[in-house]
Design a protein around this motif. Sequence first.
Motif, PDB file in Angstrom:
ATOM      1  N   ASP A 213      25.474 -33.931  10.580  1.00  0.00           N
ATOM      2  CA  ASP A 213      24.732 -35.324  11.521  1.00  0.00           C
ATOM      3  C   ASP A 213      23.280 -35.072   9.986  1.00  0.00           C
ATOM      4  OD1 ASP A 213      25.796 -35.325  12.544  1.00  0.00           O
ATOM      5  OD2 ASP A 213      24.541 -34.947  14.665  1.00  0.00           O
ATOM      6  N   TYR A 214      22.144 -33.914   9.443  1.00  0.00           N
ATOM      7  CA  TYR A 214      21.338 -34.074   8.762  1.00  0.00           C
ATOM      8  C   TYR A 214      22.006 -33.635   7.310  1.00  0.00           C
ATOM      9  CZ  TYR A 214      18.889 -30.782  10.645  1.00  0.00           C
ATOM     10  OH  TYR A 214      18.370 -29.438  11.114  1.00  0.00           O
ATOM     11  N   CYS A 215      23.257 -33.280   7.339  1.00  0.00           N
ATOM     12  CA  CYS A 215      23.224 -32.352   5.698  1.00  0.00           C
ATOM     13  C   CYS A 215      24.635 -33.296   4.918  1.00  0.00           C
ATOM     14  CB  CYS A 215      23.793 -30.722   6.559  1.00  0.00           C
ATOM     15  SG  CYS A 215      24.518 -30.320   4.090  1.00  0.00           S
ATOM     16  N   PRO A 216      24.212 -33.848   4.488  1.00  0.00           N
ATOM     17  CA  PRO A 216      22.900 -33.863   3.634  1.00  0.00           C
ATOM     18  C   PRO A 216      22.088 -34.937   4.288  1.00  0.00           C
ATOM     19  CG  PRO A 216      24.602 -35.502   2.610  1.00  0.00           C
ATOM     20  CD  PRO A 216      25.476 -35.755   4.129  1.00  0.00           C
ATOM     21  N   THR A 217      20.962 -34.785   3.759  1.00  0.00           N
ATOM     22  CA  THR A 217      19.479 -35.521   4.533  1.00  0.00           C
ATOM     23  C   THR A 217      18.999 -36.544   2.955  1.00  0.00           C
ATOM     24  OG1 THR A 217      19.018 -34.203   5.389  1.00  0.00           O
ATOM     25  CG2 THR A 217      16.785 -35.816   4.764  1.00  0.00           C
ATOM     26  N   VAL A 218      19.236 -38.177   3.380  1.00  0.00           N
ATOM     27  CA  VAL A 218      19.160 -38.972   2.169  1.00  0.00           C
ATOM     28  C   VAL A 218      18.294 -39.330   2.187  1.00  0.00           C
ATOM     29  CG1 VAL A 218      19.941 -40.535   1.139  1.00  0.00           C
ATOM     30  CG2 VAL A 218      21.677 -38.632   2.355  1.00  0.00           C
ATOM     31  N   HIS A 219      17.822 -39.733   1.436  1.00  0.00           N
ATOM     32  CA  HIS A 219      16.408 -41.331   1.326  1.00  0.00           C
ATOM     33  C   HIS A 219      16.668 -41.860   0.924  1.00  0.00           C
ATOM     34  CE1 HIS A 219      14.071 -36.843   2.955  1.00  0.00           C
ATOM     35  NE2 HIS A 219      14.697 -37.560   4.514  1.00  0.00           N
ATOM     36  N   LEU A 220      16.556 -43.018   0.662  1.00  0.00           N
ATOM     37  CA  LEU A 220      16.416 -44.171  -0.448  1.00  0.00           C
ATOM     38  C   LEU A 220      14.742 -44.984  -0.392  1.00  0.00           C
ATOM     39  CD1 LEU A 220      20.197 -45.648  -0.264  1.00  0.00           C
ATOM     40  CD2 LEU A 220      18.784 -43.844  -2.048  1.00  0.00           C
ATOM     41  N   GLY A 221      13.974 -44.635  -1.282  1.00  0.00           N
ATOM     42  CA  GLY A 221      13.181 -45.486  -1.532  1.00  0.00           C
ATOM     43  C   GLY A 221      12.249 -45.403  -0.490  1.00  0.00           C
ATOM     44  N   GLY A 222      10.706 -46.128  -0.790  1.00  0.00           N
ATOM     45  CA  GLY A 222       9.221 -45.722  -0.938  1.00  0.00           C
ATOM     46  C   GLY A 222       9.468 -45.709   1.104  1.00  0.00           C
ATOM     47  N   ASP A 223      10.265 -46.927   2.012  1.00  0.00           N
ATOM     48  CA  ASP A 223      10.382 -46.819   2.911  1.00  0.00           C
ATOM     49  C   ASP A 223      11.315 -46.017   3.869  1.00  0.00           C
ATOM     50  OD1 ASP A 223       9.073 -49.069   2.692  1.00  0.00           O
ATOM     51  OD2 ASP A 223      11.080 -50.173   2.626  1.00  0.00           O
ATOM     52  N   GLY A 227      11.396 -35.988   5.875  1.00  0.00           N
ATOM     53  CA  GLY A 227      11.977 -35.027   6.687  1.00  0.00           C
ATOM     54  C   GLY A 227      13.309 -34.517   6.951  1.00  0.00           C
ATOM     55  N   HIS A 228      13.718 -33.830   7.995  1.00  0.00           N
ATOM     56  CA  HIS A 228      14.823 -33.160   8.415  1.00  0.00           C
ATOM     57  C   HIS A 228      15.364 -34.705   9.323  1.00  0.00           C
ATOM     58  CE1 HIS A 228      14.035 -29.388   7.775  1.00  0.00           C
ATOM     59  NE2 HIS A 228      14.405 -29.687   7.109  1.00  0.00           N
ATOM     60  N   THR A 229      15.738 -36.226   8.254  1.00  0.00           N
ATOM     61  CA  THR A 229      16.389 -37.159   9.013  1.00  0.00           C
ATOM     62  C   THR A 229      17.863 -37.529   9.312  1.00  0.00           C
ATOM     63  OG1 THR A 229      15.616 -38.097   7.322  1.00  0.00           O
ATOM     64  CG2 THR A 229      14.160 -37.969   8.774  1.00  0.00           C
ATOM     65  N   LEU A 230      18.242 -38.179  10.091  1.00  0.00           N
ATOM     66  CA  LEU A 230      19.614 -38.156   9.990  1.00  0.00           C
ATOM     67  C   LEU A 230      19.544 -40.126   9.164  1.00  0.00           C
ATOM     68  CD1 LEU A 230      20.596 -38.930  13.481  1.00  0.00           C
ATOM     69  CD2 LEU A 230      20.669 -36.582  12.008  1.00  0.00           C
ATOM     70  N   TYR A 365      10.410 -39.949  -2.133  1.00  0.00           N
ATOM     71  CA  TYR A 365      10.492 -38.777  -2.107  1.00  0.00           C
ATOM     72  C   TYR A 365      10.369 -38.395  -2.887  1.00  0.00           C
ATOM     73  CZ  TYR A 365       9.560 -33.660  -0.535  1.00  0.00           C
ATOM     74  OH  TYR A 365       9.269 -32.364   0.215  1.00  0.00           O
ATOM     75  N   VAL A 366       9.363 -37.317  -3.702  1.00  0.00           N
ATOM     76  CA  VAL A 366       9.505 -36.352  -4.791  1.00  0.00           C
ATOM     77  C   VAL A 366       9.754 -35.271  -5.109  1.00  0.00           C
ATOM     78  CG1 VAL A 366       8.857 -36.222  -7.474  1.00  0.00           C
ATOM     79  CG2 VAL A 366       8.533 -38.734  -6.011  1.00  0.00           C
ATOM     80  N   GLY A 367      11.437 -35.259  -4.157  1.00  0.00           N
ATOM     81  CA  GLY A 367      10.835 -34.029  -3.734  1.00  0.00           C
ATOM     82  C   GLY A 367      12.002 -32.295  -4.889  1.00  0.00           C
TER      83      GLY A 367
END
Length: 396
Positions: A213-223, A227-230, A365-367
Amino acid sequence: MNGLDTELVAEKVAQSRRAVAETDGVDAWVTFCRETDAVPEPALPYVLGFDVVWPTAVVIGPEDSTVVLGRHDAPNAEELGVHEVRAYDESIAEPLRTTLDEIGTSGDGPQTLALNYDADDDTADGLTHGLFRRLESLLPDREFVSAGPIVRRVRGLKSETERQRVRRAAETTEELLQTAASTWGPATTEAAFAATLHELLDDRGLGTAWARDYCPTVHLGGDSEVGHTLPGEHTLPEGELLHVDFGVRRDGYAADIQRLWVRGEPSAELRAVFRDVRAAIDAGHEVLEPGVVGHEVDAAARAALTDRGHPAFQHAFGHQVGRVAHDGGTLLGPEWERYGDAPRGEVRAGEMYTMELGVDTEWGYVGQEEMVRVTDDGTEWVVPPQTRLRRLSETD
């Protein structure tokens, strides 16, 4: 994988015997389990390689090993050809006691057995309370201690077969990430990007390194919430970041990598934060070697980041990776209560770690997360690290 993983189990059982022989005050390591399809035992893939139904004991001494298990599970153990096999029908009690009597005791007191429980390490803590109580009644004249130190050695020190499998998982993870990034377009959402990676996995018959469900964890942009988000419905604004935390599981072994892409031209400020993150990872990497204590590695990376004016990350700098993304054992983390004694363990040659940290910014996120294998005199990269921001190419 299909069939019994005989080569791997033989490697790990030989390693287990050496670990028992070199562990003071322990006569044998006993992994006690049952119905492992319903309640998995973390050590079983190493010492047996298949699930069992009836109560089962894998008994590993300093020189040899025996598995005591139900008659209907015994053919698989016979085919494995690694242990002496003792099958039973009505009760495990007599064959288990006979097996332990043959090992004997190394001291003047009662026989001491290392069992599959541990206060801090989930990968060494598969024994249920009910089965522990059963062992107490079956073996009232034995002493029990945690098998955590043995499990950490066996699980952490990767055999050649394991090293190759982790490397292939990491290489495949990088390949699929690059393929998915090449399909990105301005209308791509986090959920769509995750779906692309899932399709690539399914096409190859591969699994995810943690919950799908959260693999991958994907974040698009500053908004996007870090975290371990969906994955959600965010799209990527100009000049902001696509951040992905992803790992492939193949041949029973996992990878865990974080990568970054930017849409368009990154600002000078974003480039500076990326350099700071890389510098902090490099600072931890520089002290990661055999004999160093886990929290010392974390402290080096943490200080490098905060000295550059960024807030400290609220997690461990690194963890072991192997059969699962978080593979137990020594943790490259701070001495926080939630981590128990894991950050106080020593790093050993043959272990494989991630190194990860990041900074939450207005651009996203600069991870970063890299994977390394510890060698006799330092480390080697499992796959090449990301040392520059990657650019996304817009597609229709």
